[in-house]
Design an enzyme around this catalytic site. Structure first.
Site, PDB file in Angstrom:
ATOM      1  CG  HIS A 194      -2.142  -0.829   1.102  1.00  0.00           C
ATOM      2  ND1 HIS A 194      -2.081  -2.192   0.944  1.00  0.00           N
ATOM      3  CD2 HIS A 194      -3.473  -0.503   1.133  1.00  0.00           C
ATOM      4  CE1 HIS A 194      -3.314  -2.680   0.876  1.00  0.00           C
ATOM      5  NE2 HIS A 194      -4.169  -1.686   0.980  1.00  0.00           N
ATOM      6  CG  HIS A 229       2.157  -3.450   6.346  1.00  0.00           C
ATOM      7  ND1 HIS A 229       3.014  -4.396   5.828  1.00  0.00           N
ATOM      8  CD2 HIS A 229       1.196  -3.265   5.410  1.00  0.00           C
ATOM      9  CE1 HIS A 229       2.578  -4.763   4.624  1.00  0.00           C
ATOM     10  NE2 HIS A 229       1.470  -4.097   4.354  1.00  0.00           N
TER      11      HIS A 229
END
Length: 207
Positions: free
Chosen positions: A127, A176
């Site tokens: 992302h 993450h």
């Protein structure tokens, strides 16, 4: 002078990325990750959770894929800029392939207790990396068309803030580690800057 500054930034990005990759490969729990993750953590069913869940979608493969198709159609139908189409396509698609290759090479597991669904390995954040490439290249082509200096700055700052918030959302939603996001950012900057330098070089050759 500008040329050498760009090369310096690209090399610096590569160096930082290699450093982060080496730290991650050591398998240690990084103090940086713990410190940042603790401060950005959110709880489910809160306003911040809803906000981050919405904003993180802007860095997803579905959004970037569909957005890339629309932007390519714009460059083709309105601008007739075939070099831009080629470089933009190489930038986004190539960045995605590079991200996948590094993920499979490093094979870092994601943090535990995800707040949203996430699959695959963690390092680097796709992302953050592909989102930065996608939005920075679009910002470049918009700024290229804009006359007003203040509007150029406005577009640039808006896209930078958007990319930053997308990266933060990945940490806040616990999909993450901060080092994944940071690595995605530095690799994205180096890669997108390389693509845009290629576009400018090709543009000068044609002119």
């Amino acid at each position: 002078m500008i040329k050498y500054a760009r090369i310096t930034v690209i090399l610096l990005c590569v160096i930082i990325f290699i450093f982060l990759m080496n730290e991650v490969q050591n398998g240690k729990v990084l103090a940086f990750d713990e410190f940042i993750s603790d401060r950005l953590a959110v709880e489910k069913n809160t306003y911040l959770f809803t906000f981050y869940k919405s904003i993180t979608y802007l860095g997803s493969s579905i959004f970037i894929g569909f957005g890339s198709l629309l932007f390519i159609l714009y460059l083709w139908m309105k601008k007739k800029d075939y070099m831009a189409i080629a470089v933009f396509s190489i930038g986004v698609a190539g960045g995605d392939l590079l991200k996948r290759g590094i993920k499979n090479l490093i094979q870092r597991e994601r943090p535990e207790n995800h707040l949203v669904k996430a699959a695959g390995f963690s390092f680097p954040s796709g992302h953050s990396m592909v989102g930065l490439i996608f939005f920075s290249m679009i910002a470049y082509f918009i700024i290229k068309e804009v006359k007003s200096k203040s509007l150029k700055w406005g577009v640039g700052i808006s896209f930078i803030l958007l990319v930053l918030v997308i990266g933060i959302s990945r940490i806040a939603l616990k999909v993450h580690f901060p080092t994944d996001v940071l690595a995605g950012f530095v690799l994205g900057v180096g890669y997108s800057l390389t693509c845009l330098c290629l576009y400018q070089w090709l543009e000068r050759r044609v002119i």
